[in-house]
Scaffold this motif. Structure first.
Motif, PDB file in Angstrom:
ATOM      1  N   ALA A 152      -0.790   9.958   5.005  1.00  0.00           N
ATOM      2  CA  ALA A 152      -0.090   9.123   4.032  1.00  0.00           C
ATOM      3  C   ALA A 152       1.413   9.370   4.125  1.00  0.00           C
ATOM      4  N   LEU A 153       2.185   8.284   4.189  1.00  0.00           N
ATOM      5  CA  LEU A 153       3.645   8.352   4.221  1.00  0.00           C
ATOM      6  C   LEU A 153       4.195   7.403   3.167  1.00  0.00           C
ATOM      7  N   GLY A 154       5.214   7.851   2.420  1.00  0.00           N
ATOM      8  CA  GLY A 154       5.738   6.960   1.412  1.00  0.00           C
ATOM      9  C   GLY A 154       6.923   7.532   0.664  1.00  0.00           C
ATOM     10  N   ALA A 155       7.203   6.918  -0.483  1.00  0.00           N
ATOM     11  CA  ALA A 155       8.314   7.339  -1.331  1.00  0.00           C
ATOM     12  C   ALA A 155       7.966   6.996  -2.771  1.00  0.00           C
ATOM     13  N   SER A 156       8.613   7.702  -3.691  1.00  0.00           N
ATOM     14  CA  SER A 156       8.370   7.449  -5.108  1.00  0.00           C
ATOM     15  C   SER A 156       9.649   7.673  -5.892  1.00  0.00           C
ATOM     16  N   TYR A 157       9.675   7.070  -7.071  1.00  0.00           N
ATOM     17  CA  TYR A 157      10.798   7.317  -7.985  1.00  0.00           C
ATOM     18  C   TYR A 157      10.230   7.548  -9.380  1.00  0.00           C
ATOM     19  N   LYS A 158      10.565   8.709  -9.954  1.00  0.00           N
ATOM     20  CA  LYS A 158      10.076   9.083 -11.275  1.00  0.00           C
ATOM     21  C   LYS A 158      11.214   8.983 -12.282  1.00  0.00           C
ATOM     22  N   PHE A 159      10.997   8.177 -13.303  1.00  0.00           N
ATOM     23  CA  PHE A 159      11.984   7.996 -14.361  1.00  0.00           C
ATOM     24  C   PHE A 159      11.836   9.097 -15.407  1.00  0.00           C
ATOM     25  N   ARG A 160      12.891   9.301 -16.168  1.00  0.00           N
ATOM     26  CA  ARG A 160      12.803  10.245 -17.276  1.00  0.00           C
ATOM     27  C   ARG A 160      11.785   9.741 -18.285  1.00  0.00           C
ATOM     28  N   GLY A 161      10.937  10.627 -18.736  1.00  0.00           N
ATOM     29  CA  GLY A 161       9.852  10.231 -19.626  1.00  0.00           C
ATOM     30  C   GLY A 161       8.505  10.242 -18.948  1.00  0.00           C
ATOM     31  N   GLY A 162       8.494  10.272 -17.590  1.00  0.00           N
ATOM     32  CA  GLY A 162       7.223  10.417 -16.875  1.00  0.00           C
ATOM     33  C   GLY A 162       6.745   9.200 -16.128  1.00  0.00           C
ATOM     34  N   PHE A 163       7.270   8.016 -16.424  1.00  0.00           N
ATOM     35  CA  PHE A 163       6.860   6.811 -15.702  1.00  0.00           C
ATOM     36  C   PHE A 163       7.394   6.848 -14.271  1.00  0.00           C
ATOM     37  N   PHE A 164       6.569   6.415 -13.300  1.00  0.00           N
ATOM     38  CA  PHE A 164       7.018   6.406 -11.910  1.00  0.00           C
ATOM     39  C   PHE A 164       6.463   5.205 -11.159  1.00  0.00           C
ATOM     40  N   VAL A 165       7.125   4.886 -10.055  1.00  0.00           N
ATOM     41  CA  VAL A 165       6.659   3.861  -9.125  1.00  0.00           C
ATOM     42  C   VAL A 165       6.595   4.491  -7.738  1.00  0.00           C
ATOM     43  N   ASN A 166       5.691   3.978  -6.898  1.00  0.00           N
ATOM     44  CA  ASN A 166       5.632   4.522  -5.544  1.00  0.00           C
ATOM     45  C   ASN A 166       5.087   3.499  -4.557  1.00  0.00           C
ATOM     46  N   GLY A 167       5.444   3.694  -3.296  1.00  0.00           N
ATOM     47  CA  GLY A 167       4.915   2.904  -2.198  1.00  0.00           C
ATOM     48  C   GLY A 167       4.444   3.837  -1.100  1.00  0.00           C
ATOM     49  N   ARG A 168       3.362   3.462  -0.439  1.00  0.00           N
ATOM     50  CA  ARG A 168       2.779   4.371   0.538  1.00  0.00           C
ATOM     51  C   ARG A 168       2.073   3.582   1.649  1.00  0.00           C
ATOM     52  N   TYR A 169       2.092   4.153   2.841  1.00  0.00           N
ATOM     53  CA  TYR A 169       1.344   3.600   3.975  1.00  0.00           C
ATOM     54  C   TYR A 169       0.371   4.660   4.459  1.00  0.00           C
ATOM     55  N   ASN A 170      -0.924   4.328   4.435  1.00  0.00           N
ATOM     56  CA  ASN A 170      -1.973   5.229   4.900  1.00  0.00           C
ATOM     57  C   ASN A 170      -2.397   4.839   6.319  1.00  0.00           C
TER      58      ASN A 170
END
Length: 209
Positions: free
Chosen positions: A157-175
């Protein structure tokens, strides 16, 4: 068998997290999958179009330093491909669903932004051809013999994520699949010798607490 594989996945998740319980952050994530087959034998499937499905599960993040974490996950993941894409009608889907257990290394470039990479093991829990995937009606579903598949699947798995203050996050990944999907030792396997592997793009959201 499927229940045993699920218990193994949950046990692996628990063993990893219990090593650092006082620091670990738990969470849940889900999102969309765009999956197909890749490899030298992909022509055996007439260059299949991608199946659009979903992934959903639990995660834990274990910080090892200010900029480095380990993130084990247990996810239900819908994979496979579209056999046919019909206008004004439901697609016909070749569905292979897995319980995936990735163990992801996260390197934070800045606060919140991280690159992700790591191994993933998957356990096949469903295999069928579905002519009406948007409906709960099983009339158009045909179960496939699981013996023709390698029921354990390894990928990277390769990817990236961004976590906002408060715990919410988004991510994208290629398996990127490493294991042949089909078991060549299965006597009646019409895809014997086809070097087909999973290729899955994921986009998701989640929450850590």
């Amino acid at each position: 068998m499927k229940k045993s594989l699920l218990l193994i996945a949950i046990a692996l998740f628990g063993f990893t997290t219990m090593q650092a319980q006082e620091y670990v952050m738990f969470g849940a994530k889900g999102g969309v999958n765009f999956s197909t087959f890749s490899g030298d034998g992909v022509n055996a499937f007439n260059d299949p179009d991608g199946r659009t499905s979903f992934h959903l599960g639990l995660i834990a993040e274990i910080p090892l330093s200010e900029r480095f974490s380990i993130q084990p996950e247990v996810l239900y993941s819908g994979q496979g491909y579209d056999i046919a894409d019909r206008n004004n009608a439901n697609d016909i889907e070749y569905q292979l669903d897995y319980i995936n257990v990735p163990v992801i290394a996260k390197v934070y470039l800045t606060e919140g932004l991280a690159l992700e990479a790591g191994p993933q093991v998957g356990f096949l829990v469903n295999s069928e051809i579905d002519g009406n995937p948007s409906s709960t009606n099983d009339e158009f579903s045909v179960s496939l013999d699981e013996e023709q598949f390698n029921t354990v699947d390894f990928s990277v798995a390769l990817g990236a994520s961004y976590k906002f203050r408060g715990g919410f996050f988004v991510n994208g990944r290629y398996n990127i699949g490493l294991t042949d999907i089909y078991d060549d030792s299965f006597r009646n396997n019409i895809f014997s010798g086809a070097d087909a592997k999973h290729s899955v793009i994921q986009a998701g959201i989640g929450f850590m607490f």
